[in-house]
Enzyme design. Structure first.
Site, PDB file in Angstrom:
ATOM      1  N   GLN A 245      58.678 -51.106  85.462  1.00 55.03           N
ATOM      2  CA  GLN A 245      57.298 -50.795  85.069  1.00 55.03           C
ATOM      3  C   GLN A 245      57.407 -49.528  84.172  1.00 55.03           C
ATOM      4  OE1 GLN A 245      55.698 -52.558  89.216  1.00 55.03           O
ATOM      5  NE2 GLN A 245      53.878 -51.689  87.595  1.00 55.03           N
ATOM      6  N   ARG A 392      49.215 -52.769  92.717  1.00 53.04           N
ATOM      7  CA  ARG A 392      47.971 -53.100  91.977  1.00 53.04           C
ATOM      8  C   ARG A 392      46.780 -52.167  92.297  1.00 53.04           C
ATOM      9  NH1 ARG A 392      46.953 -58.959  90.098  1.00 53.04           N
ATOM     10  NH2 ARG A 392      45.724 -58.451  88.227  1.00 53.04           N
ATOM     11  N   CYS A 393      47.115 -50.826  92.257  1.00 58.00           N
ATOM     12  CA  CYS A 393      46.258 -49.607  92.829  1.00 58.00           C
ATOM     13  C   CYS A 393      46.571 -48.418  92.340  1.00 58.00           C
ATOM     14  CB  CYS A 393      46.561 -49.818  94.215  1.00 58.00           C
ATOM     15  SG  CYS A 393      45.943 -48.278  95.123  1.00 58.00           S
ATOM     16  N   GLU A 766      43.338 -53.508  88.544  1.00 59.94           N
ATOM     17  CA  GLU A 766      43.383 -53.265  89.901  1.00 59.94           C
ATOM     18  C   GLU A 766      42.215 -53.448  90.735  1.00 59.94           C
ATOM     19  OE1 GLU A 766      44.980 -49.512  89.201  1.00 59.94           O
ATOM     20  OE2 GLU A 766      43.468 -48.630  90.579  1.00 59.94           O
TER      21      GLU A 766
END
Ligand SMILES: Cc1cc2nc3c(=O)[nH]c(=O)nc-3n(C[C@H](O)[C@H](O)[C@H](O)COP(=O)(O)OP(=O)(O)OC[C@H]3O[C@@H](n4cnc5c(N)ncnc54)[C@H](O)[C@@H]3O)c2cc1C
Ligand code: FES
Ligand code: FES
Lengths: 832, 295, 200
Positions: A245, A392-393, A766
């Protein structure tokens, strides 16, 4: 660095109609795929035709395969490793252990928090599934055959399975490799004003408190991690294709680990099958494949199995939190207090900006205007896989939002107030922005009540409240619960001065090259794992340059060609790289103006740009105009004397502040009193992410995050037995919801642009996973609140729900739900 | 995960398969492979030879004959799911089929393989038990019929001999006033049962329960019969009281283990709930009017 | 090491392979035939990323050995554009995924498309519930499934339209069996008849 992000234009609200394309009634979207238009994704074609290029699709001539031998024990000393039988296996080329890596100085690697993790265990295994040896073979079956034959002699040690156990005086010390470490204590952290907060709590009319565990989760993208490393001895260059990522920061780390100069390393992140934070850290598999390729001078592929992925790579959450609120009798929240026990696993490998050891957890005052807040945290090492990745944060914002949104519900029930009403009463008001929270955040903009009102209306809130009451009165077999969450998110890290990863500031970048024939290549420093960057970044550039989105190609993921960036996680792509794209495009536009002036034989100051048509014209003479296509040609064929030839720009954008998306989610559940099963009746999500680039993609992001929220709230949990063995370590046991567990979502939005962002966008990826778990838990709790239930732990498996129902006499026997009739006579069964 | 090497044999007749079973050293039978392939991949099973039944056409049937529903060893979950015969007459089978795994797995997995696998979490064994079913096995000494009651020994262990294979499963065709049902509680779609209950009841002309069979899933070391509950029902007229008592007795007779997805007391409770629900459905299918009181 | 010679017809093309019996069908398709559209997402048969259509049925190709597929007809996502319904472009299911935003990272997508094809082959007009059931063996971590359901509905509608047009043209009607794609039990050809299920 970031230059003109005040465009002169007011941030606009982009409206679209639901069928896609710009709304002809409004001014927005120029019809060529600009902002606000539901452009179909440019990346889709290759994925729907099977032409994607994911890590395991990459094949190189002469390629070898790597399989990893992992420890079956959570805590054990390695006494001996015997590779001889493995080396005898057909097709096995090499077996690597820590000793071999040590020779090349590759035995350890830094975690994102600068802890030192063994690539292959040197001495002591610290978690089950830790990497012990690597077998390199001609194909993947042979590699596995070899791995089976590596004999490791372990001295099994007592494992430390929970953070609570870890902090006991007599707990075995896991990290005896750290000098001076005599216990399992990892770090302490605090925020806010303790004294002021305590004082309010002492005086308050009402205080409530609840303990809640945000359980250990795994991001579990459907594609696992993997790499193909290829060292070219001719060029002394190492190319690593990997599921990353954040390819640029990975290159820097690779260089630090290996000593290979950074310009001799190329990291390529090909198509990535989902990341969600799992693919932010560096894992031993990547390093081993690179080391093996370096040593063997052949390409080496490593592909993780699903069980390896869940058992050994970055988990998320595992925060055991106590929340407390102090409030007035009529429901005004005065102070928030929280204390957290965090399980970091065997290494400090949380994926967070280094100055934020508890991530952004200190946003736990949420959407509410409170007088004081105080938070403290202790983190411990345990014999479990390292992690604490931002699933996702934005770095623990998920835990913080869960805490505050749960606590508001607890308080509402304590005061017998409607949970919507109590929120309204405490929201930070639109005129209070920019708003500084008691823990030091600076919220950019918001209108929380508008989002809540919209959600209440969409959810038919009053109707369900009545239905809930009716069911209670009728002693119905299924109870209704309504849950609300009105969250405030923090996304878009930087700024670089406060946020860094391994020392590198969290800016991001965009490089735009407009070609002589009028189309453009855009390269960004972030990396998509499904978010649709190839489309949204093209739309930003299309909007800002008046181009057609079809004439723009977005590239990313290759450190040799793309500008340096910090990667995609924490919803930072739009806020940071999206800003870079807009600013770079405006730089191009400035130059285009000068070219236009030259072509139109006017003064540059007299050239105007029309957003709608995308043309440059002379002020007061709209006929004297030129398109970006013609300008591009001129840039190369007839450039003005005052300018360099060419038409390109690059921008490295360091955000002045983070952005603060928000929203209100309302969940209606039906709880089966006989079994504890929960059904979703209604699921409404109103999001405000500022200006919207591609509503279709935003909606898709929301759906996906909400589904993950349901997974978190209802079924996902990485579990361990007393020996530290992972019992929830594959998809048979780590449960992801299927299409049948996920309801249809109703999405809505409000638009409150970010005042400091060049296009007023805030980021959205997110929000749904951050905001939905508390709404879901609140809903299930709400179904039983009339009997005094204040909390249920996640995942809310049927047994937990049923035990809770039963504890307050709400469970029910099926025999209360049916009656058997024997026809009219009462004797004869009805004839078939 | 990748399997260890093995030899692959594909007999085309049962006779051929049986002689391979005898000739080869500890071979393993492969039917749908939906349990075996993962076991091979994780190297939990490491046979030298695999005998693949999939080319034995004579095992591919699902039919009623001689008073029995006969399920050939190659009948797949989907065959039950899509069969009009099953839908009309075998409520428990029709209930269970769509609850097993997921569509792709149901396209491949066999009922016989599931029974041979003897995973106490498997669904079919409970149905077989509730119906007083039988397992037909073939070995070097010919055919042997094993009552389902005597088939399951331990998790993954049955009374099948090493050189025997299952050729057929069978249950008696339904009588007049018979009804059956299966209820399963799972954590999500495609998952094995946390608990399951298969029931079959037959009423006499007066509406009294003449025969009762109850098989339970995932609550003991094998799928088990809830004999106390069955006995309590026989001679009773279907009623909520009788069903409630049967549910309680079934729960008492189950021995589930606590795990991360539920503790034992909850699972016992669910045996009670599922058994009552299945009994209500079965009663309805036996021709009674069951009024549901929901609000 | 024993090997076996097998023949696989994949997307209409016949291949002869020599494989170890332990080689999974998914590996044969991906590694030996270089058709990397079908993916691997788990080791327990749960995720469905490896879904292909074998002899007209959706199966998980990670739960079948390549030797078991000897002689069979296999369809993968790579064959969808050549399918008659694709009419020279994208197959309606592929088009549905693109139009309805049925994918994000795209990793589950080929498996979803093949599961979707199996649904529509058997039932050209599925309800939402039937679609959700039909894809319940396929995990998607990105989309929340809602748009995948819509994508398959899109294809169903589109195939209906095409069917009507074709029928009006005197072409094939949906169920007349006049058309086969060459795969037994596929394309509404010979129907879907299993082992005496309806012999009442
Ligand atoms: C993700 C997943 C979810 C599942 N969910 C469920 C579920 O919810 N409920 C459920 O009941 N099952 C479930 N299963 C298991 C599935 O039903 C299998 O199909 C079934 O258990 C085995 O049948 P099979 O034909 O595939 O057997 P195989 O896998 O081929 O064989 C299983 C075992 O039985 C033996 N065997 C097979 N056939 C014979 C025979 N004729 N004679 C002697 N021995 C034989 C084999 O040697 C092997 O030991 C699931 C499986 C998976 C992968
Ligand atoms: S890879 Fe086949 S089901 Fe997951
Ligand atoms: S689109 Fe990413 S898993 Fe489905």
């Amino acid at each position: 660095m970031s230059s003109d992000f005040t465009d002169g234009d007011e941030p606009r609200e982009f409206v679209h109609d639901d069928d896609g394309g710009p709304d002809p009634e409004t001014h927005c979207g120029h019809g060529r795929g600009g902002m606000g238009e539901e452009v179909r994704r440019k990346e889709d074609k290759r994925f729907i035709t099977g032409r994607g290029n994911y890590i395991d699709d990459i094949k190189k001539p002469n390629m070898l395969f790597c399989d990893i031998v992992r420890s079956p024990h959570a805590h054990a000393r390695i006494k001996n490793i015997d590779k001889s039988r493995a080396l005898d296996v057909d097709g096995v080329v090499a077996v690597l252990t820590a000793e071999d890596l040590l020779e090349h100085d590759l035995a350890t690697m830094p975690t994102l928090m600068s802890d030192t993790q063994d690539v292959l265990v040197r001495d002591k295994v610290k978690f089950q599934s830790q990497e012990v040896a690597a077998v390199i073979a001609e194909d993947r079956y042979a590699a596995r055959d070899g791995a089976d034959k590596v004999v490791v002699d372990y001295e099994v040690l007592d494992p430390v399975v929970t953070a609570e156990e870890a902090l006991k005086d007599d707990a075995p010390v896991i990290r005896d490799d750290i000098e001076g470490q005599t216990d399992n204590h990892c770090l302490d952290w605090e925020t806010g004003d303790k004294e002021a907060t305590d004082a309010i709590f002492e005086e308050a009319d009402v205080t409530v408190s609840e303990q809640m565990l945000y359980q250990r989760l795994h991001p579990a993208p459907i594609e696992t991690c993997g790499s193909v490393a290829d060292f070219d001895p001719g060029k002394d260059k190492l190319t690593v294709h990997m599921t990353s990522q954040a390819p640029h920061i990975h290159r820097t780390l690779f260089s630090q680990v290996s000593g290979i100069p950074e310009h001799k390393i190329r990291i390529v992140s090909p198509d990535v099958g989902g990341g969600f934070g799992n693919k932010v850290p560096i894992y031993p598999g990547y390093v081993v494949s690179a080391a093996a390729s370096y040593v063997l001078e052949r390409p080496v592929k490593w592909i993780e199995e699903r069980s390896e992925n869940i058992q050994s790579t970055g988990f998320a959450r595992d925060y055991d939190m106590t929340g407390e609120l102090a409030a007035t009798e009529d429901g005004r929240i005065q102070a928030v207090r929280t204390d957290v026990l965090a399980d970091h696993g065997a290494y400090n490998a949380v994926a967070q900006p280094s100055k934020f050891p508890a991530g952004f957890f200190k946003i736990f005052t949420g959407s509410y205007d409170v007088d004081a807040a105080y938070g403290s945290l202790t983190a411990a090492y345990t014999n479990s896989a390292p992690g604490g990745v931002a699933y996702r944060c934005s770095f623990r914002v998920t835990e913080a939002v869960y805490l505050i949104e749960r606590m508001v519900k607890v308080l509402a029930d304590e005061l017998d107030m409607d949970p919507a009403e109590i929120r309204r009463k405490n929201f930070i008001q639109p005129d209070q922005f920019p708003y500084e929270t008691p823990t030091g955040w600076n919220y950019d903009s918001g209108d929380y009540e508008a989002a809540l009102d919209k959600a209440l209306e969409m959810a038919d809130y009053e109707h369900y409240r009545e239905e809930q009451q009716r069911r209670i009165e009728n002693d119905a077999d299924k109870l209704i619960g309504i849950g609300i969450s009105s969250f405030t998110e923090v996304v878009g890290a930087g700024p670089g001065k406060t946020c860094d990863i391994a020392g590198v500031e969290m800016f991001d970048s965009c490089d735009i090259r407009v070609h002589p024939t009028g189309n453009a290549t855009v390269r960004v420093g972030v990396q998509t794992q499904g978010q649709g960057h190839e489309t949204t970044f093209a739309q930003i550039v299309a909007e800002e340059l008046g181009m057609d989105v079809d004439n723009i190609t977005v590239e990313h993921g290759d450190t040799d060609t793309d500008p340096y960036g910090l990667g995609t996680y924490g919803s930072r792509s739009t806020p940071v790289a999206g800003a870079a794209a807009a600013v770079a495009a405006r730089k191009v536009r400035d130059k285009a103006k000068s070219i236009a002036a030259n072509e139109l034989e006017a003064a540059e100051a007299d050239i105007e740009w029309d957003r709608q048509s995308g043309e440059f014209h002379v002020a007061g003479a709209p006929d004297r105009s030129i398109t970006i296509t013609d300008i591009a040609a001129s840039a190369y064929m007839n450039h003005p004397a005052s300018e360099e030839p060419g038409l390109e720009a690059v921008d490295y954008y360091d955000p002045p502040e983070m952005t603060y998306p928000f929203g209100s989610y309302i969940v209606v559940v039906e709880v089966d009193r006989e079994t504890g099963e929960v059904d979703f009746e209604k699921f409404v999500a109103v999001d405000d992410c500022g200006n919207r680039i591609n509503p279709m993609i935003i909606e898709g992001q929301i759906h996906g995050g909400l589904a993950q929220g349901i997974g978190s709230a209802m079924m996902e949990h990485v579990t361990f037995d007393d020996n530290g063995n992972v019992t929830g370590g594959d998809f048979m046991n780590y449960l992801l919801p299927t299409a049948k567990e996920i309801p249809n979502f109703e999405t809505g939005h409000t638009v409150t642009p970010s005042p400091h962002h060049p296009i007023g966008a805030k980021g959205v990826g997110e929000s749904p996973l951050v905001g939905s778990p508390p709404a879901i838990v609140n809903a299930v709790v709400d179904a039983m609140a009339h009997e005094g239930i204040s909390h249920i732990e996640m995942p809310m498996t049927p047994d937990r729900v049923w035990e809770t129902l039963d504890s307050v006499g709400l469970s029910r026997d099926p025999s209360d739900s049916f009656e058997i009739e024997f026809g009219d006579t009462g004797a004869e069964p009805a004839d078939d | 995960m990748k399997s260890a090497p093995f030899e692959h044999h594909e007999p085309e007749t049962v006779a051929e398969a049986v002689s391979l079973l005898e000739a080869l050293d500890e071979p393993t039978i492969l039917a749908g492979g939906q349990s075996l392939v993962p076991m091979l991949r994780f190297r939990l099973a490491n046979p030298d030879a695999v005998i693949d039944l999939n080319r034995i056409d004579e095992l591919d049937y699902l039919e009623e004959a001689d008073g029995m529903l006969r399920i050939g060893a190659l009948a797949r979950h989907v065959d039950i799911e899509e069969s009009a015969l099953i839908a009309d007459r075998y409520g428990s089978f029709a209930d269970a089929a769509p609850l097993v795994a997921d569509p792709q797995i149901r396209n491949r997995g066999t009922i016989a393989g599931s029974v041979a696998q003897a995973d106490p979490k498997g669904d079919w064994a409970s149905v077989l038990l509730a119906h007083d079913g039988e397992v037909v096995a073939r070995g070097p000494d010919g055919e042997r019929v094993i009552p389902a009651d005597e088939f399951f020994l331990l998790p993954y262990d049955t009374t099948l001999d090493e050189n025997e294979m299952i050729t057929e499963l069978r249950v008696p065709t339904p009588l007049d006033r018979e009804g059956s049902a299966y209820h399963k509680l799972k954590r999500k779609t495609g998952d094995y049962a946390m608990a399951g209950s298969a029931v079959r009841i037959v009423l006499d002309e007066e509406g009294t329960i003449e025969t009762a069979g109850i098989g339970l899933t995932a609550v003991d070391i094998t799928n088990v019969r809830a004999t106390d509950a069955e006995e309590s029902l026989v001679g009773e007229r279907p009623s909520k009281e009788a069903f409630k008592q049967a549910g309680e007795l079934a729960a008492e007779q189950s021995h589930p283990e606590s795990d991360e997805h539920g503790d034992a007391s909850y699972k016992e409770r669910m045996v009670n709930v599922l058994t009552q629900r299945a009994l209500a459905d079965a009663a309805e299918r036996a021709g009674l009017v069951v009024k549901r009181v929901t609000a | 090491m024993s090997t076996k010679d097998i023949t696989l017809t994949v997307n209409g093309e016949t291949h002869s392979l020599t494989v170890e019996p332990r080689m999974l069908l998914i590996h044969a398709i991906r590694e030996e035939l270089d058709l990397t559209g079908s993916h691997i997402g788990c080791d327990t048969g749960n995720c469905g990323a490896c879904t292909v259509v074998k002899d007209g049925e959706a199966i998980k190709s990670c739960l079948t050995f390549a030797v078991q597929a000897d002689g069979s007809e296999i369809e993968t996502v790579e064959g969808m554009e050549d399918h008659p319904d694709a009419d020279g472009g994208l197959h309606p299911i592929q088009e549905g995924f693109e139009q309805e935003h049925g994918l994000q990272c795209g990793y589950c997508t080929p498996g979803m498309i093949m599961a979707g094809k199996a649904i529509l082959d058997e039932n050209p007009n599925p309800t939402e519930e039937e679609i959700r059931e039909g894809i319940s063996g396929n995990l998607c971590r990105c989309t929340g499934y809602q748009n995948i359901v819509k994508s398959i509905q899109y294809a169903s509608d589109k195939l209906d339209e095409n069917g009507e047009v074709a029928a009006a043209d005197g072409g094939r009607a949906e169920t007349d069996g006049g058309f086969t794609c060459g795969v037994e039990n596929c394309c509404g050809g010979t129907g879907f008849d299993h082992t005496g299920g309806d012999n009442e």
